[in-house]
Design an enzyme around this catalytic site. Structure first.
Site, PDB file in Angstrom:
ATOM      1  N   HIS A 114      16.505   4.007  -1.447  1.00  0.00           N
ATOM      2  CA  HIS A 114      15.649   5.026  -2.367  1.00  0.00           C
ATOM      3  C   HIS A 114      16.188   6.362  -2.374  1.00  0.00           C
ATOM      4  CE1 HIS A 114      12.572   6.997  -4.441  1.00  0.00           C
ATOM      5  NE2 HIS A 114      12.042   5.873  -4.737  1.00  0.00           N
ATOM      6  N   ARG A 119      17.209  -3.249  -8.308  1.00  0.00           N
ATOM      7  CA  ARG A 119      15.677  -3.362  -8.821  1.00  0.00           C
ATOM      8  C   ARG A 119      15.440  -1.987  -9.585  1.00  0.00           C
ATOM      9  NH1 ARG A 119      10.603  -1.405  -7.586  1.00  0.00           N
ATOM     10  NH2 ARG A 119      11.214  -0.495  -5.332  1.00  0.00           N
ATOM     11  N   ARG A 135       0.772  -1.360  -0.082  1.00  0.00           N
ATOM     12  CA  ARG A 135       0.107   0.094   0.017  1.00  0.00           C
ATOM     13  C   ARG A 135       0.893   1.331  -0.091  1.00  0.00           C
ATOM     14  NH1 ARG A 135      -1.805   2.453   5.304  1.00  0.00           N
ATOM     15  NH2 ARG A 135      -0.605   1.498   6.903  1.00  0.00           N
ATOM     16  N   GLU A 156       9.720   6.405 -15.084  1.00  0.00           N
ATOM     17  CA  GLU A 156      10.651   6.539 -13.685  1.00  0.00           C
ATOM     18  C   GLU A 156      11.926   6.317 -14.424  1.00  0.00           C
ATOM     19  OE1 GLU A 156       9.033   4.369 -10.642  1.00  0.00           O
ATOM     20  OE2 GLU A 156       7.058   5.026 -10.798  1.00  0.00           O
ATOM     21  N   SER A 170       8.689  -3.927  -8.994  1.00  0.00           N
ATOM     22  CA  SER A 170       8.488  -4.958  -7.760  1.00  0.00           C
ATOM     23  C   SER A 170       6.893  -5.226  -7.646  1.00  0.00           C
ATOM     24  CB  SER A 170       8.542  -4.174  -6.489  1.00  0.00           C
ATOM     25  OG  SER A 170       7.995  -3.094  -6.446  1.00  0.00           O
ATOM     26  N   GLU A 208       9.236  -9.258  -2.375  1.00  0.00           N
ATOM     27  CA  GLU A 208      10.300  -8.830  -1.772  1.00  0.00           C
ATOM     28  C   GLU A 208      11.073  -9.908  -0.964  1.00  0.00           C
ATOM     29  OE1 GLU A 208      12.388  -4.801   0.412  1.00  0.00           O
ATOM     30  OE2 GLU A 208      10.193  -4.959   0.152  1.00  0.00           O
ATOM     31  N   ASP A 264      11.152 -11.488   8.831  1.00  0.00           N
ATOM     32  CA  ASP A 264      10.699 -12.587   9.221  1.00  0.00           C
ATOM     33  C   ASP A 264      10.778 -13.607   8.185  1.00  0.00           C
ATOM     34  OD1 ASP A 264       9.900 -10.933  11.677  1.00  0.00           O
ATOM     35  OD2 ASP A 264       8.059 -10.620  10.457  1.00  0.00           O
TER      36      ASP A 264
END
Length: 844
Positions: free
Chosen positions: A252, A397, A62, A132, A402, A386, A231
């Site tokens: 980034h 990347r 999100r 981009e 993604s 990811e 995790d």
């Protein structure tokens, strides 16, 4: 006191409840929900369970602002998208994985739209496309201006809510359950109070899919949400799975700078802002990306992040600026409403002032190693998104790949589970073997993050990484007993991932993509064109260097180089051949008939007598598709008998049979060329003449076919039209005569060898007068060939070489050679040699 080792299992209470499912998906981002939805469509009767750490919408998806990259513009092509991705990945992308991404991506995006995702459109109803960093075409679709991830998450959640898929929220996954053969059989997890079940439990399933997202929280400042604590990678390591390229963490370049010492999740300023025309400046207003890269502000992310960090160091500042004032307020409010609102919330108005920005941890290009179907090194355990290393991203990347990767490989996983139908046995308790156990004290979490941001962030060196590794070892030691709880499990996962990342970053002695070593500041393809694979054992971390899958094993590459062949060109040929064979679905017969775990050996066997050529190329094909071991029983250029074993290969049976046709296509053809050449060489043995080829080769195979000629005992003529000038009859006509043609070539290319083709004896004098270095006798009779040899040798001695070509046969070859010519040119060697019959025999 020495620090305890990384635990192989998390200390936790025994499961107090159990749930059965066909497939359990861990994670609720674009990857996890797409796996669940697609599998439910393929197998409606299956029970699909989604487990998520927070609520369904809490993951990284999100927060994706920019969009999804896909080839939708008729002027764009998958090859262009592939090329942009490979450039960003700096040599470590798996070309097959990228090709799957760019060819299947548009269809996956359309299926997402069919699930209800609404993207921004032009007034005439077409999808709006933007650009981009790293993209050379407008191919980014977006939603809500800069709220693409939120829209994707909304659509997928609504689709899941409308399905029969079961969801467990507020559940932290702990460890993998395995059966007696080591196959995945489910997971243990802890459901916090808000969940449907409370406490530690177990989910038993025939397939486990890790879609747990990233590990950005290992750093102090990141764009990742609080749940991104690595995790999935930590679970995979404890289970014994291979984790690949974890050192490649993308920072980034344009994250909203919130002031010195700010920690936790930081607001992202999407790359799409630069795609729309914003640009980076320093405190003096200088556009420092000009001249730093051909794409300037739209360079790949690692390039921009490095440029910002360099400028920060040069100027002594702690941030740079992103200037989009020329957009005007209306564009900010309509195209980037989310970013505009976040900036205003922090007291910045992008319409009238530049935005302060600095790099922050953003995306893990490495992760749990998978194949093209999302399968990890543990049978029944899949990974996508990811958390996975599919090979798509390489060392860095490409922007907006993604979400696309999550869609494409999630669908591939669902289809593989449905096709393979894993059937593991009952889960077994791990054998108590003194394996490391224990938990990290939750209070060390800020220390871990601070040390990682200081020593293993954008700028890395031997000293900084050693200091970080030392600090992480110290963080594992605690004087008190740590209780088993969510905070200690997360801290243990963070410490595990941080330790592996730091170790890999210290081992890779080069700068490549998002891994920037100040003490090794250049890319080193000779030593480091490969992957660092890590597994966790009872003895500790085991790190292995694996040559890049698209770069053949060094021994094979060296062999080809020694033979005058370019390994990169051979690699590209293999890639094209495999793409033709595999298409989108792969080897469907092998997938359907052969269990994934089945392994065997197979022999490459000659069915006819001949001369072998191309064994290195065939070996490269088998290795590319997963052969674990190869052993040559013959050498290129050797004469072999029917029944001789030329090579033995071992590995997964699926891999061997999938590679079979491509490997044999090349091997049988090249051996056929070598065998035919050998017959010609044998036919003229004892004479001074030599057999050589022509340019009558198959497109793309010239270098290999000419190599096969050499294996057969022949020699090569020109490789290309630029090696030497060859004046033929049509050139003579066009130039107005043989002398005129000769002089024209000599004047323009004074240092180039000149060969002249003649088809009559009376042409020899003029050619010799001009100083030809080689004369090609085209379609001469044997008698005229003998006369030509007599004329040339009497006038020029051995200064001029003679070649006989045209109309030659094996039966007449010896008589032609005995005339005294230097060469017999045989176009049929490469143009129409019959393949040598060679087969692959699977043992057992």
């Amino acid at each position: 006191m020495s620090a305890p080792a990384i635990p192989l299992r998390l200390t936790a209470p025994a499961p107090g409840w159990t749930v059965e499912a066909d497939v359990v998906v861990i994670g609720s981002g674009v990857a996890g929900l797409t796996v669940a939805l697609r599998h439910a469509e393929l197998e409606p009767s299956a029970k699909v369970l989604v487990v998520t750490k927070d609520v369904l919408a809490a993951g990284s998806t999100r927060w994706a602002q920019g969009g999804i990259a896909a080839v939708l513009d008729p002027r764009d092509t998958p090859d262009e998208h592939l090329n942009d991705t490979l450039i960003a990945g700096v040599g470590l992308c798996d070309v097959q994985a990228v090709r799957a991404l760019v060819t299947e991506g548009p269809g996956a995006l359309r299926r997402l739209i069919a699930r209800g995702a609404r993207f921004d459109r032009t007034p005439d109803g077409e999808l709006q496309l933007t650009r981009e960093g790293g993209h050379r075409r407008d191919r980014i679709v977006h939603a809500g201006g800069d709220a693409t991830g939120a829209e994707v998450q909304r659509a997928l959640i609504e689709a899941v809510r409308a399905s029969e898929i079961e969801v467990i929220e507020h559940a932290l996954v702990l460890d993998l359950l395995k059966d007696a053969r080591g196959r995945a059989r489910g997971v243990t997890l802890h459901v916090m109070g808000e969940g449907a079940r409370d406490g530690v439990g177990a989910v038993r399933a025939r397939a486990v899919v890790l879609a747990t997202g990233g590990m950005g929280q290992v750093y102090s400042a990141t764009t990742n949400p609080a749940v991104s604590t690595g995790d999935g990678v930590a679970l995979a390591l404890r289970a014994g799975a291979v984790v690949r390229d974890i050192e490649f963490v993308q920072f980034h370049p344009t994250v909203l700078w919130l002031g010195e010492g700010s920690t936790g999740q930081q607001p992202l300023i999407s790359e799409a802002v630069r795609g729309e025309g914003a640009y980076l400046v320093d405190h003096e207003g200088v556009r420092f990306m000009r001249g730093a890269h051909e794409l300037a502000d739209l360079a790949p992310r690692d390039v921009v992040a490095k440029a910002i960090m360099r400028r920060i160091r040069e100027t002594g500042r702690d941030h740079m600026y992103l200037d989009g004032r020329h957009f005007g307020r209306e564009k900010w409010e309509t195209r980037f409403p989310t970013i505009y609102a976040v900036c205003r919330e922090h007291g910045i108005d992008p319409a009238v002032e530049p935005i302060p920005v600095a790099p922050a941890a953003h995306y893990a290009s490495g992760g749990v190693m998978t194949d093209l179907r999302g399968r990890t090194s543990i049978e029944g355990l899949y990974a996508c998104g990811e958390v996975a290393c599919t090979g798509v991203h390489g060392a860095n990347r490409l922007a907006s790949n993604s979400l696309l990767e999550g869609l494409v490989f999630a669908e591939r996983i669902a289809e593989d589970i449905q096709a393979v139908r894993p059937s593991p046995g009952e889960p077994v308790e791990p054998v108590e073997s003194g394996a490391p156990s224990g938990l990290a004290d939750p209070r060390v979490r800020p220390r871990i993050q601070a040390h990682m941001s200081t020593g293993a962030s954008v700028l890395r060196s031997r000293e900084s990484l050693l200091a970080t590794a030392r600090a992480l070892r110290e963080a594992r030691w605690t004087p008190v007993e740590v209780p088993a709880c969510t905070e200690s499990w997360e801290a243990t996962n963070l410490l595990t991932v941080a330790t592996v990342l730091t170790g890999a970053a210290a081992a890779r002695l080069e700068t490549r993509g998002s891994h920037w070593r100040e003490d090794h500041d250049t890319r080193d393809d000779n030593e480091w064109l490969g992957h660092l694979d890590v597994t966790l054992t009872e003895e500790g971390l085991r790190m292995t260097y694996t040559p890049h899958g698209d770069a053949m094993p060094p021994r094979v590459a060296q062999e080809l180089t020694a033979a005058g062949l370019d390994p990169a060109e051979v690699d590209a040929l293999i890639d094209r051949a495999l793409a033709e064979d595999l298409q989108e679905a792969g080897d469907v017969t092998s997938l359907a008939t052969i269990p994934a775990e089945q392994r065997s050996a197979a022999d490459v066997v000659a069915r006819k007598d001949g001369v072998v050529a191309g064994l290195a190329v065939a070996e490269a094909v088998f290795v590319r598709l997963g052969a674990a071991r190869t052993e040559r029983r013959a050498k290129d250029g050797e004469r072999v008998r029917a029944g001789d074993v030329l090579m033995t290969v071992e590995g997964p049976v699926r891999a061997l049979l999938t590679a079979e046709r491509t490997a044999l296509n090349l091997l049988t053809h090249l051996s056929g060329v070598a065998t035919l050449t050998g017959r010609w060489v044998e036919a003229i043995s004892g004479t001074a003449a030599r057999v050589r080829d022509s340019r009558k080769t198959l497109p793309g195979l010239r270098a290999l076919e000419k190599y096969a000629v050499r294996c057969g005992g022949g020699v090569n003529h020109r490789m290309s039209l630029s090696d030497a000038a060859l004046i033929k009859d049509n050139h003579v006509v066009a130039a107005g005569g043989v002398a005129e043609a000769f002089r024209a070539v000599r004047e323009r290319y004074p240092d180039l060898p000149i060969e002249v083709e003649v088809d009559r004896l009376d042409q020899l004098a003029a050619v010799l007068d001009e100083g030809a270095e080689e004369i090609l006798l085209d379609n001469f009779t044997i008698e005229d060939t003998a006369r030509a040899v007599h004329v040339v040798k009497n006038r020029a001695g051995n200064r001029v070489a003679l070649e006989a070509s045209g109309g030659l046969t094996l039966e007449s070859a010896r008589r032609v050679a005995e005339t005294g010519v230097d060469y017999l040119a045989v176009g049929a060697l490469t143009h129409s040699a019959p393949a040598l019959d060679i087969a692959l025999d699977l043992r057992g």
